[in-house]
Design a protein around this motif. Structure first.
Motif, PDB file in Angstrom:
ATOM      1  N   THR A   1     122.013 -80.833  19.096  1.00  0.00           N
ATOM      2  CA  THR A   1     121.106 -81.814  18.500  1.00  0.00           C
ATOM      3  C   THR A   1     121.565 -82.180  17.094  1.00  0.00           C
TER       4      THR A   1
ATOM      5  N   VAL B   1     122.518 -86.132  16.614  1.00  0.00           N
ATOM      6  CA  VAL B   1     121.619 -87.014  15.873  1.00  0.00           C
ATOM      7  C   VAL B   1     121.763 -86.878  14.370  1.00  0.00           C
TER       8      VAL B   1
ATOM      9  N   TYR C   1     121.527 -85.174  10.380  1.00  0.00           N
ATOM     10  CA  TYR C   1     120.501 -85.002   9.364  1.00  0.00           C
ATOM     11  C   TYR C   1     119.911 -86.355   9.017  1.00  0.00           C
ATOM     12  N   PRO C   2     118.689 -86.539   8.780  1.00  0.00           N
ATOM     13  CA  PRO C   2     117.531 -85.651   8.746  1.00  0.00           C
ATOM     14  C   PRO C   2     116.765 -85.598  10.062  1.00  0.00           C
ATOM     15  N   VAL C   3     117.179 -86.387  11.056  1.00  0.00           N
ATOM     16  CA  VAL C   3     116.431 -86.464  12.316  1.00  0.00           C
ATOM     17  C   VAL C   3     116.396 -85.115  13.034  1.00  0.00           C
ATOM     18  N   ALA C   4     117.451 -84.344  12.926  1.00  0.00           N
ATOM     19  CA  ALA C   4     117.535 -83.074  13.653  1.00  0.00           C
ATOM     20  C   ALA C   4     116.692 -81.972  13.028  1.00  0.00           C
TER      21      ALA C   4
END
Length: 116
Positions: free
Chosen positions: A88, A92, A94-97
């Motif tokens: 992950t 995807v 940083y910051p989504v993960a």
């Protein structure tokens, strides 16, 4: 009227549980526990079949009676969650993960603190 709803929910959980047993990103055993819960209310024969399953029946019975998870299962779950978190993070970024990795970390802590 509630029985068909419990059965439908049990079937959905059962299918998701089997998908989760194949895919390391999805928690299969949790969905099997959900299926067991639903089948207990919707179809006791299907509940008994899950409890008598040669591979997962013992773990389901252990959880139901003693709320415990075998060490081997804990380690497998934590390794799969670590791999899923790493994938992950790479896919995807940083910051989504941060959110999914934080949730997996909390769940991993909860799993590790369950009795064996």
């Amino acid at each position: 009227m509630a029985r068909p709803l419990w059965m439908a929910a049990g079937i959905v959980c059962f299918v998701l549980g089997w998908v989760g047993m194949v895919m390391p990103v999805m928690p299969g055993f949790v969905f099997l526990l959900g299926a067991l819960y639903c089948f207990a209310r919707g179809n006791p024969r299907w509940e008994a079949r899950l409890l008598d399953h040669p591979t997962y029946g013992r773990a389901l019975k252990d959880w139901r009676k003693h709320r415990r998870i075998a060490r081997k299962s804990k380690i497998a779950a934590l390794v799969c969650m670590a791999v899923a978190g790493a994938v992950t993070g790479m896919m995807v970024g940083y910051p989504v993960a941060i959110a999914p990795i934080a949730i997996m970390t909390l769940v991993a802590g909860w799993i590790w603190t369950r009795p064996e």
